[in-house]
Design a protein around this motif. Sequence first.
Motif, PDB file in Angstrom:
ATOM      1  N   GLU A  74      20.470   5.017  31.557  1.00 46.45           N
ATOM      2  CA  GLU A  74      21.310   5.429  32.699  1.00 46.45           C
ATOM      3  C   GLU A  74      22.804   5.293  32.425  1.00 46.45           C
ATOM      4  O   GLU A  74      23.607   6.078  32.911  1.00 46.45           O
ATOM      5  N   ILE A  75      23.164   4.280  31.659  1.00 49.35           N
ATOM      6  CA  ILE A  75      24.601   4.119  31.407  1.00 49.35           C
ATOM      7  C   ILE A  75      25.058   5.002  30.243  1.00 49.35           C
ATOM      8  O   ILE A  75      26.214   4.973  29.851  1.00 49.35           O
ATOM      9  N   GLY A  76      24.131   5.757  29.683  1.00 46.57           N
ATOM     10  CA  GLY A  76      24.524   6.787  28.724  1.00 46.57           C
ATOM     11  C   GLY A  76      24.201   6.480  27.270  1.00 46.57           C
ATOM     12  O   GLY A  76      24.671   7.192  26.375  1.00 46.57           O
ATOM     13  N   ILE A  77      23.393   5.440  27.021  1.00 44.56           N
ATOM     14  CA  ILE A  77      23.098   5.104  25.625  1.00 44.56           C
ATOM     15  C   ILE A  77      21.779   5.735  25.196  1.00 44.56           C
ATOM     16  O   ILE A  77      20.735   5.504  25.824  1.00 44.56           O
ATOM     17  N   ASP A  78      21.852   6.497  24.121  1.00 43.40           N
ATOM     18  CA  ASP A  78      20.646   7.027  23.500  1.00 43.40           C
ATOM     19  C   ASP A  78      20.488   6.254  22.196  1.00 43.40           C
ATOM     20  O   ASP A  78      21.226   6.491  21.226  1.00 43.40           O
ATOM     21  N   VAL A  79      19.551   5.316  22.165  1.00 42.78           N
ATOM     22  CA  VAL A  79      19.474   4.429  20.992  1.00 42.78           C
ATOM     23  C   VAL A  79      19.149   5.196  19.708  1.00 42.78           C
ATOM     24  O   VAL A  79      19.491   4.759  18.604  1.00 42.78           O
ATOM     25  N   GLU A  80      18.519   6.350  19.841  1.00 47.84           N
ATOM     26  CA  GLU A  80      18.190   7.144  18.655  1.00 47.84           C
ATOM     27  C   GLU A  80      19.455   7.538  17.881  1.00 47.84           C
ATOM     28  O   GLU A  80      19.416   7.736  16.664  1.00 47.84           O
ATOM     29  N   LYS A  81      20.574   7.640  18.587  1.00 48.14           N
ATOM     30  CA  LYS A  81      21.810   8.078  17.921  1.00 48.14           C
ATOM     31  C   LYS A  81      22.300   7.067  16.885  1.00 48.14           C
ATOM     32  O   LYS A  81      23.102   7.403  16.015  1.00 48.14           O
ATOM     33  N   PHE A  82      21.834   5.822  16.988  1.00 53.31           N
ATOM     34  CA  PHE A  82      22.286   4.835  16.012  1.00 53.31           C
ATOM     35  C   PHE A  82      21.705   5.106  14.611  1.00 53.31           C
ATOM     36  O   PHE A  82      22.244   4.645  13.611  1.00 53.31           O
ATOM     37  N   TYR A  83      20.585   5.839  14.564  1.00 50.03           N
ATOM     38  CA  TYR A  83      20.034   6.168  13.243  1.00 50.03           C
ATOM     39  C   TYR A  83      21.026   7.025  12.452  1.00 50.03           C
ATOM     40  O   TYR A  83      21.077   6.976  11.236  1.00 50.03           O
ATOM     41  N   GLU A  84      21.784   7.818  13.199  1.00 48.72           N
ATOM     42  CA  GLU A  84      22.813   8.652  12.586  1.00 48.72           C
ATOM     43  C   GLU A  84      24.096   7.842  12.363  1.00 48.72           C
ATOM     44  O   GLU A  84      24.756   7.922  11.325  1.00 48.72           O
ATOM     45  N   ALA A  85      24.436   7.045  13.379  1.00 51.89           N
ATOM     46  CA  ALA A  85      25.743   6.359  13.372  1.00 51.89           C
ATOM     47  C   ALA A  85      25.808   5.226  12.344  1.00 51.89           C
ATOM     48  O   ALA A  85      26.869   4.949  11.778  1.00 51.89           O
TER      49      ALA A  85
END
Length: 611
Positions: free
Chosen positions: A157-168
């Motif tokens: 809800e606060i806007g975090i998509d944890v999957e994006k850390f695989y890229e980051a």
Amino acid sequence: MNGKISRRDFLNGTQIAIGTSILSPFQSVLGSPNLEFSLADDYYPPSLTGLRGSHDGSWEVMHSRVLGKKWPTTSYEEKYDLAVVGAGISGLTAAYHYQKKHPQAKILVIDNHDDFGGHAKRNEFNINGEMRIGYGGTEAIDTPSSYSSEAKELIKEIGIDVEKFYEAYDQSLYSSMDLGKGIVFDNQSFSEQKLVTGYNKIPWEEFAANSPMNEKAKSDLVRLWTEKKDYLPVLSDEEKHNLLSKVSYYDFLKDYVKVDQQVLEIFRRWGMSFWVVGIDEVPATSIQSYDGGMPGLNQTLKRSGYRGDEPYIFHFPDGNASVARLLVRKLIPEAVPGSSMEDVVLAKVNYALLDKNSLTRIRLNSTVVNVSHNQDSSAVDLTYVRNYQAHTIRAEKCILACYNSAIPYLCSELPKKQVEGLKYNIKVPLTYTKVMIPNWRAFAELGLDFVYYTNDFFKQVELDYPVSIGGYKFNKSPNDPMVLHMCHSHHSIDIKGPDQWKEGRRRLLSTPFSVFEDHVKSQLDQALGKAGFDAGKDITAITVNRWPHGYSYSNDLLWEPDWPSEESKPWVIGRQQFGRIAIANSDAGAAADTNSAITHGIRAANEMLAI
Ligand SMILES: Cc1cc2nc3c(=O)[nH]c(=O)nc-3n(C[C@H](O)[C@H](O)[C@H](O)COP(=O)(O)OP(=O)(O)OC[C@H]3O[C@@H](n4cnc5c(N)ncnc54)[C@H](O)[C@@H]3O)c2cc1C
């Protein structure tokens, strides 16, 4: 209103060690109090260096409260629907969850620090016009798959998509540069103080041969890492688990693997940054998966990791301070510009708007000293001290998202059993020290991304996590600036159980910045000096994030009894709703993690929503 004040109370009120207190009853005589709380336009605590974390000015009022000082509850100056004590992730979550259901509610979140986020603290540095970001506490969304469904939902809800850390998160950067762990052996337990590189990278025979250990210890270290042996062959898996949940890793190595004392001295403080006790108090079952897997256990014990297969990558450059900033963006959108998990990293928070015109406000630099129901229990009165002045507010409902062990000092109405439950949660002291260096060539040259010291003030120094998000790019070249991470936690070899954390806290509060600075310099020179590092000229800033009340109580250590039921656990008894007061904080789950902070923030908000 219970605004009567005896002369004795007044005298106590004026005897505060840290300054003169002007108390509210006299304000009605002397004129209306100054209720302008908004912060200056250039107020920006993340860029402060020096002694941070629980900085001076944040803890003195509460300590004098614990020592017996009282501030009487007086006529209230402001009225809110909800008051939240503690602007850490738990308190911010509670406020957000409540606000979501009641968008028109007036909410005040109060915190004693000069920044919001609690342990989730952002540190910024400026080096040659470049901004570098560090994490001063809560570093990662550890194992998001293990989060409660409510916590997972909130993260989304606060806007975090944890999957994006695989890229980051560049998981292969350091290994592609052939960097790894080194150990600085101390000269008390070993024949000389020496850095040995290549731990778990070069053959164990070579690593052992380079070390200043005796011959038996060398061959035992090699055996420990290479021997594929079940050290408890006659027991079933269940019997092994039951036994090793009561045996420390230290005793396992000593009595079952039978390693030399020097091998024990390598590992004695290995888990200090995680448990803040020696491995003689960490059950073998708890440590098995730590640090990628501890040697000696894999053939003996079925692996049951706390992290499973999930990598440790869910990290913003400022750690979970970004989680706190995203929560504040929900609560007071104009204070945190932007709209995504990427842009929050470089967003410049406007602190001047935190406590100005919005329905939800965050009041910093304010220590709550008293919380009590009013006479007919239709509301809760909270007294807080800000800038030496005591103020009282009234709220229909209240959530205490502060350290649970301190709640009995704020709230004298609680039943004795609940007080005992709350006090059980002894906080764990530690520091996260950040060191800004103009380049990290010495690490690259020595093949290091992590140095572990077997027995020194700082237990470790690490290169930063290689994360690039939005406009913030990690400096992948060793020629560019780097924020180093150094962790200090006091180890008392002769004090066992939670008492060692009390001792650690006492020491931490009496350790001046100069001591941290001296150790930063000497330990970096010691590890990196031969690659040309010179602390005298290669350090541009140091921020010591001191957390005397750090991690929540750990309930997975050797001394913890087997509680007969969930309801009998002290922290469960402690967190019970009391009238119009609910109790949050990660302490409420006796778990030093953001999952617990969020889960109990939501639970506490739900309790208040239900009345
Ligand atoms: C150094 C460090 C590293 C950590 N790393 C991780 C990690 O990587 N991942 C993870 O999941 N967890 C980590 N944790 C655990 C961390 O505690 C939780 O994840 C989470 O940040 C705790 O949030 P909280 O709101 O429950 O408590 P806190 O962050 O402690 O917030 C409580 C707030 O209440 C304030 N307060 C207390 N008393 C009063 C009073 N009387 N009046 C006003 N305000 C008061 C406190 O000062 C504080 O600001 C770490 C903790 C520390 C200390």
